[in-house]
Write a protein that holds these residues in place. Structure first.
Motif, PDB file in Angstrom:
ATOM      1  N   GLU A 266      34.753  49.802  -2.460  1.00  0.00           N
ATOM      2  CA  GLU A 266      35.318  49.654  -1.114  1.00  0.00           C
ATOM      3  C   GLU A 266      34.936  48.253  -0.601  1.00  0.00           C
ATOM      4  OE1 GLU A 266      33.142  50.632   2.111  1.00  0.00           O
ATOM      5  OE2 GLU A 266      34.748  49.540   3.126  1.00  0.00           O
ATOM      6  N   VAL A 267      35.934  47.466  -0.207  1.00  0.00           N
ATOM      7  CA  VAL A 267      35.689  46.074   0.199  1.00  0.00           C
ATOM      8  C   VAL A 267      36.151  45.877   1.639  1.00  0.00           C
ATOM      9  CG1 VAL A 267      36.099  43.643  -0.332  1.00  0.00           C
ATOM     10  CG2 VAL A 267      36.111  45.344  -2.173  1.00  0.00           C
ATOM     11  N   ARG A 268      35.269  45.226   2.411  1.00  0.00           N
ATOM     12  CA  ARG A 268      35.662  44.852   3.780  1.00  0.00           C
ATOM     13  C   ARG A 268      35.595  43.323   3.873  1.00  0.00           C
ATOM     14  NH1 ARG A 268      32.712  49.385   6.692  1.00  0.00           N
ATOM     15  NH2 ARG A 268      31.162  47.864   7.381  1.00  0.00           N
TER      16      ARG A 268
ATOM     17  N   LEU B  12      26.934  44.495  -8.817  1.00  0.00           N
ATOM     18  CA  LEU B  12      25.744  45.188  -8.317  1.00  0.00           C
ATOM     19  C   LEU B  12      26.081  46.449  -7.526  1.00  0.00           C
ATOM     20  CD1 LEU B  12      23.557  42.192  -7.080  1.00  0.00           C
ATOM     21  CD2 LEU B  12      23.241  43.573  -9.131  1.00  0.00           C
ATOM     22  N   ALA B  13      27.239  46.473  -6.911  1.00  0.00           N
ATOM     23  CA  ALA B  13      27.576  47.612  -6.040  1.00  0.00           C
ATOM     24  C   ALA B  13      27.756  48.874  -6.868  1.00  0.00           C
ATOM     25  CB  ALA B  13      28.854  47.301  -5.267  1.00  0.00           C
ATOM     26  N   ARG B  14      27.205  49.957  -6.366  1.00  0.00           N
ATOM     27  CA  ARG B  14      27.369  51.235  -7.068  1.00  0.00           C
ATOM     28  C   ARG B  14      28.776  51.749  -6.798  1.00  0.00           C
ATOM     29  NH1 ARG B  14      22.364  51.939  -4.639  1.00  0.00           N
ATOM     30  NH2 ARG B  14      20.598  51.995  -6.080  1.00  0.00           N
ATOM     31  N   PRO B  15      29.584  51.958  -7.818  1.00  0.00           N
ATOM     32  CA  PRO B  15      30.969  52.394  -7.580  1.00  0.00           C
ATOM     33  C   PRO B  15      30.992  53.715  -6.823  1.00  0.00           C
ATOM     34  CG  PRO B  15      30.673  51.698  -9.855  1.00  0.00           C
ATOM     35  CD  PRO B  15      29.316  51.725  -9.240  1.00  0.00           C
ATOM     36  N   GLY B  16      31.793  53.738  -5.798  1.00  0.00           N
ATOM     37  CA  GLY B  16      31.957  54.963  -5.009  1.00  0.00           C
ATOM     38  C   GLY B  16      30.857  55.208  -4.018  1.00  0.00           C
ATOM     39  N   ALA B  17      29.762  54.469  -4.102  1.00  0.00           N
ATOM     40  CA  ALA B  17      28.643  54.752  -3.199  1.00  0.00           C
ATOM     41  C   ALA B  17      28.243  53.553  -2.359  1.00  0.00           C
ATOM     42  CB  ALA B  17      27.440  55.219  -4.016  1.00  0.00           C
ATOM     43  N   GLN B  18      28.628  52.401  -2.777  1.00  0.00           N
ATOM     44  CA  GLN B  18      28.141  51.202  -2.099  1.00  0.00           C
ATOM     45  C   GLN B  18      29.302  50.218  -1.934  1.00  0.00           C
ATOM     46  OE1 GLN B  18      24.893  49.402  -4.264  1.00  0.00           O
ATOM     47  NE2 GLN B  18      23.706  49.223  -2.388  1.00  0.00           N
ATOM     48  N   GLY B  19      29.631  49.940  -0.689  1.00  0.00           N
ATOM     49  CA  GLY B  19      30.724  49.009  -0.447  1.00  0.00           C
ATOM     50  C   GLY B  19      30.201  47.582  -0.315  1.00  0.00           C
ATOM     51  N   ILE B  20      31.130  46.636  -0.371  1.00  0.00           N
ATOM     52  CA  ILE B  20      30.710  45.247  -0.166  1.00  0.00           C
ATOM     53  C   ILE B  20      31.515  44.654   0.984  1.00  0.00           C
ATOM     54  CG2 ILE B  20      30.050  44.945  -2.577  1.00  0.00           C
ATOM     55  CD1 ILE B  20      32.500  43.311  -3.051  1.00  0.00           C
TER      56      ILE B  20
END
Lengths: 811, 295
Positions: free
Chosen positions: B224-226, B190-198
């Motif tokens: 981007e993952v935290r 679901l995360a938008r690559p480059g725009a939405q991190g999880i």
């Protein structure tokens, strides 16, 4: 017989006052110091110094004099020098009146502080537009707001749940829908079907109905309470918003308060900004795009300088003196009403006009406030409403910007009434003398507002001192205009020409523009000849070229004389015919030419008929000159008997209006010749007016007149003793062309100066005029004796004719 | 237990609409998802038979907003109101779908709300529903319909609520179970690559090992993952983490928490962001491992 002629003939040196280059010690004008003072304008400059120095209301200046005399240059230089020593003027700004936006406040600030405040406030608002949303997005704010909102929700839900619970216990269902609450009877928590409901006993019906009514009342009571609760919540949120906004704003604005603490008005303005930002904090939380416009798919242009709402906090710096080091000196070359007192602009949005204090534009009076304003009087007077506006402003000592559109009811939209700005300005009007005198006589307020007149001379005295000053002036102009230096011969020739243009050998022209033009043209010819400095030859060439460019009409007229189309004799003798002289002025060029004037005599009632006047081609001054002739004739020749002639005088082949009295002596000579029967020498021409005592009076354009006759004589082939009679009082004006002077020197042409008619008639006829002896008689054979005799004969004939008519009537 | 597989093609998204603010929010999220997955958007409005039954009662009445005035009520009036409501919802859906250039359909069905939705859910890959409907008081925090569906076997249930401010992050609860692995992969899809991190909310005993496992699962994805550790026994720990991360969506495999129904319901009530629940029917069943989110 002709001895009188020789005594009145002027020597060549009287015809032209030379400027001897040897009197100068310099080689070229480059060696001379610049001239900072304006020569020959001492009276005017003294008036300017007085007018500028006196700091009283109404002591504004009017600089009067012909264009090109250096009025603007001199006053501008003087004011610039003086203003540099004076303190800079204050800055003026317009700021929003938060209580009444249609009447913006004027704010006076020390020089340079206007822009500083404008930039500070701009940065403040920019900062607040990010700081306030940040504060309102903070976790603490959201949490507090949520608590408040939740309090309302809980309150409502609690009230509804309570009603729902109580209703349920009484077999009433209560259900929320998008449009309201639905109440229905239930049994065992199921809605009773209509059939089951019908089968219920009446008491049960009544119980349920009562329960539903009770629930309904409670529900309605709560619903009526909801707006009140919502209002309470809104107020709590408002208070919370105020608190958050005050924190966000107060911190930022405090620094500005400290920075501008020396200006209480500015601190007050910042306080008002703080209050207004807090009161309108929602505007800072709104996204920049106009959602309405986006919704409607329309483009709404933002007003200049940013989104419309935040314009209310801007500072409109009307006048900025941050770069000035002295009092302002402003020259407004297009003094329209708006350019003078400022204007309120409008912007069109969606077809409607709107404005605010940011669209107030300054006028020249704002820019000059605290200093000096120079205006051209003519340009001012031809601009509609500008003169009245200037007077109004000077009378009230304050600038009040009023939209012309509003004033004339041309624009029907919301306008502003900006707070008036106190005015302290010295206005200097520059204009022609005629305008000054017209304003003085026709405008009663003019004298009150422009009490100081500085009258600029066109001419200045010519002497050794002024020659040197003039040389320095030539050097100054040459340097300013990057011209070649003028050698001493050129300087001398310029002074001579200046004297000629002044029309007086004892004066030089103080007309700076004319002088500068001559210098530039001489420079051109010097450069054409590849000379390192301008010489007298170049100056002469420039003069000749100027004349040549302008003298087409003179040449055509001369052709007409030469071809005999216009009849003027330059040789021989004629009775009752004399050559008069007149001048034609074409813009900056004037030239003279002869006119044949003739007189015819017959028996009459003493009238001298001016044919020009009879056909209304005569101006009043010319008519006056002719009427004087009757007075002279009657008093001198017919004191004891009726003047019984009828004389007609005419300018032959004159097809236009004749004005001036410079031909009155010529007309008298023609009359005397006609009366005496003595012919007049046609090799002579005459100019000069005459009074009733026979004295010859000065006339204008003497040089042009002499040269006009000279040119005709010379172009007819031979110069053989021709000449011109001029009034003695015109000798000082003689600055004749070199070729005329040379002809006089060679004895081929003569200029006679005469003081009386008697002297003139002697020269023209070669016969003595004659004076009355002890017995009251003129010498026999003299001109006067012949005239008198002829007049007596006419009187007797008239008397005889009168008797004959009487006798015939009696018979 | 085989590796989790999320090969679950999203072709149809059902959005339950009743014009409540939360259902409008559900529509917005459903439109966003449908646009990204090129899925069909199916709107469903249920004419609640309970309301019609109430309207049948001769003594039924309506107290109308906002004047609290009494309005007459009968079946005809109620049907008219429901039709108007349905038309309004249909227009809203049509406008949203048109803006996003989606295929869409709309259906009005009369019946009991939850059972109608359950039935309809069987023909859809995702069901989107508002957290609170009209009939629910806000003190409930989650409506009865949403709660019932959350505990049913709907493969992917999106429980939406009115817009929340956040930094666009997606949060996913991960306890190392196959279900949570599926949830992780769904979230990554679901995360938008480059725009939405999880943000992965990790709840395992061996934290480092789990991180390695997650990295392995997410290998090759430009996201981007935290990571954030949460206490499985502390519900507030999970809620705080979601809040701190500013997440706009929390992805949960419902089976993870179904062991304790009360805790699960409490979590549903108190979490302040929209929820995406992977139900029993989703691809973490060991026997069904052929589903993938195609985004």
């Amino acid at each position: 017989m002709v001895t009188a002629v020789d005594t009145k003939c002027l020597p060549p040196e009287a015809l032209f006052r030379r400027c001897d280059p040897a009197e100068f010690k310099f080689n070229t004008s480059a060696e001379l110091e610049d001239l900072t003072e304006f020569v020959g304008q001492e009276r005017a400059l003294e008036a300017v110094r007085f007018g500028v120095g006196i700091r009283r209301q109404g002591f504004n200046l009017y600089l009067l004099g012909p264009a090109g005399t250096g009025k603007y240059a001199s006053v501008s230089a003087f004011l610039q020098k003086r203003a540099a020593q004076e303190p800079p003027a204050d800055d003026w700004c317009y700021i929003n009146n938060f209580d009444s936006p249609e009447t913006p406040h004027a704010l006076k600030l020390p020089p340079g502080r206007g822009v500083l405040l404008r930039d500070d406030v701009h940065r403040l608002i920019d900062h607040l537009r990010s700081a306030i949303p940040s504060a309102f997005e903070s976790e603490s704010y959201r949490a507090r707001k949520q608590v408040v909102e939740q309090e309302l929700k809980d309150r409502q839900e609690k009230a509804f749940e309570e009603i729902q619970r109580e209703a349920g216990e009484k077999d009433v269902a209560l259900l929320r829908t998008p449009t309201g609450w639905i109440l229905a009877p239930t049994r065992n928590r199921e809605v009773i079907s209509p059939e089951a409901f019908e089968q219920l006993p009446e008491p049960e019906h009544q119980r349920i109905e009562a329960a539903m009514s009770e629930t309904q009342q409670k529900l309605q009571a709560v619903l009526h309470q909801v707006p009140k609760w919502q209002q309470e919540v809104r107020e709590k949120i408002r208070a919370l918003n105020d608190e958050v906004a005050a924190f966000a704003v107060g911190h930022s604005i405090e620094d500005l308060r400290k920075k501008h603490a020396d200006l209480p008005e500015v601190v007050g303005f910042l306080d008002r900004i703080q209050q207004d930002v807090i009161a309108n904090v929602d505007e800072f939380l709104t996204p920049p795009d106009n959602p309405l416009a986006a919704l409607m798919g329309m483009f709404l242009p933002h007003a200049p300088k940013g989104p419309a709402f935040f314009r209310r906090y801007q500072v409109n710096v009307l006048v900025d003196h941050s770069a000035n080091h002295g009092a302002p000196v402003v020259y407004e070359d297009h003094p329209t009403y708006q350019n003078l007192v400022g204007e309120i602009e409008y912007i069109a949005q969606m077809g409607a006009l709107s404005t605010d204090f940011n669209l107030i534009r300054p006028g020249a009076l704002h820019r000059a406030n605290g200093g000096y304003l120079i205006l051209d009087a003519y340009k001012l007077l031809v601009q509609p409403y500008a003169w009245d506006a200037l007077k109004r402003v000077l009378q009230s000592s304050q600038i009040r910007i009023e939209s012309l559109g509003q004033m004339l009811s041309l624009v029907s939209t919301v306008s502003l009434e900006p707070e008036a700005i106190p005015l302290n300005v010295k206005v200097v009007l520059v204009g022609e003398r005629l305008l000054y005198y017209l304003l003085s006589s026709l405008d009663t307020e003019f004298g009150e507002l422009f009490k100081v007149a500085a009258d600029f001379e066109e001419r200045m005295e010519r002497n050794a001192d002024s020659h040197l000053l003039y040389a320095r002036l030539i050097g100054t102009i040459a340097r300013q205009d990057a011209l070649l230096p003028f050698d001493r011969g050129a300087v001398g020739r310029v002074i001579e020409q200046s004297s000629r243009l002044a029309g007086d050998a004892q004066k030089v022209l103080a007309h700076r523009r004319t002088l500068a033009d001559l210098l530039r043209e001489a420079d051109y010819w010097a450069r054409e000849a590849a000379r390192p400095a301008v010489t007298a030859e170049d100056v002469q060439r420039a003069i000749d070229a100027q004349i040549h460019r302008a003298d087409r009409l003179r040449d055509r007229l001369l052709e007409e004389f030469l071809h005999g189309t216009i009849l003027v004799d330059t040789q021989g003798e004629r009775v009752g015919q004399v050559n008069g002289l007149s001048v034609i002025q074409l813009a900056d060029f004037a030239f003279g030419h002869p006119s044949r004037i003739t007189a015819r005599i017959r028996l009459g009632r003493g009238e001298v008929i001016d044919i020009e006047r009879e056909v209304e081609l005569s101006g009043p001054i010319h008519s006056k000159g002719v009427l004087i002739l009757s007075g002279f004739l009657g008093a001198r020749y017919a004191p004891d008997h009726p003047l019984s002639l009828s004389a007609s005088l005419v300018f032959e082949q004159s097809y236009g209006a004749v004005e001036g009295d410079s031909a009155s002596s010529a007309e008298l000579y023609a009359l005397l010749s006609a009366l005496s029967g003595l012919p007049i020498q046609q090799s002579l021409a005459v100019t000069g007016s005459v009074n009733q005592h026979g004295q010859i009076q000065a006339i204008g354009g003497v040089n042009e007149k002499i040269e006009g006759f000279f040119d005709l004589c010379r172009n007819r082939g031979t110069l053989d003793g021709q000449g011109v009679l001029i009034p003695s009082s015109n000798i000082r004006h003689l600055m004749l062309r070199r070729d005329v002077v040379e002809a006089v020197q060679a004895g081929k042409f003569h200029v006679y100066a005469v003081e009386t008619i008697d002297q003139g008639i002697e020269i023209l006829t070669g016969i003595p005029a004659g004076e009355r002896d002890a017995s009251g008689r003129f010498p026999e054979g003299s001109v006067n004796q012949r005239v008198e005799t002829r007049l007596i004969e006419l009187a007797q004939k008239r008397l005889a004719a009168g008797r004959r008519i009487l006798t015939e009537t009696q018979l | 237990m085989s590796d989790p597989d999320t090969s679950h093609a999203i072709r149809r998204i059902l959005v339950a609409l009743d014009a409540s603010p939360d259902s409008v929010a559900a529509l917005e999220m459903a439109v966003d998802l449908a646009a990204r997955m090129e899925a069909e958007l199916a709107g469903l409005f249920v004419e609640d038979v309970a309301l019609l039954r109430m309207a049948d009662s001769p003594s039924a009445r309506e107290i109308a907003y906002p004047a609290a005035s009494q309005a007459p009520l009968n079946r005809a009036i109620m049907e008219r109101k429901l039709r108007a409501q349905s038309e309004q919802i249909r227009n809203t859906l049509a406008a949203a779908a048109h803006r996003a250039q989606l295929r869409w359909s709309f259906q009005t069905v009369r019946g009991e709300v939850t059972s109608v939705l359950r039935t309809a859910a069987g023909q859809s890959d995702i069901v989107a529903i508002g957290r609170l409907g009209w009939s629910s008081g806000s003190r409930l925090r989650i409506g009865s319909t949403a709660l019932e569906l959350a505990t049913s076997r709907i493969p992917l249930l999106l429980i939406s609520r009115r817009a929340v401010l956040g930094n666009l992050r997606l949060a996913v609860y991960y306890d190392g179970s196959p279900a949570s692995k599926s949830a992780l992969l769904v979230t990554a899809s679901l995360a938008r690559p480059g725009a939405q991190g999880i943000t992965v909310l990790v709840c395992t005993a061996d934290y480092e090992k789990t991180l390695a496992e997650i990295r392995s699962l997410l290998q090759g994805r430009a996201i981007e993952v935290r990571y954030r550790r949460v206490d499985p026994d502390q519900k507030t720990s999970l809620l705080r983490a979601v809040k701190d991360e500013g997440a706009v969506l929390l992805v949960l495999a419902d089976r993870q928490l179904l062991k304790d129904v009360e805790s699960f319901e409490a979590l549903l009530r108190e979490v302040e962001v929209p929820l995406l629940l992977l139900g029993n029917g989703f691809g973490h069943e060991e026997a069904d491992s052929s589903r993938q989110i195609v985004g």
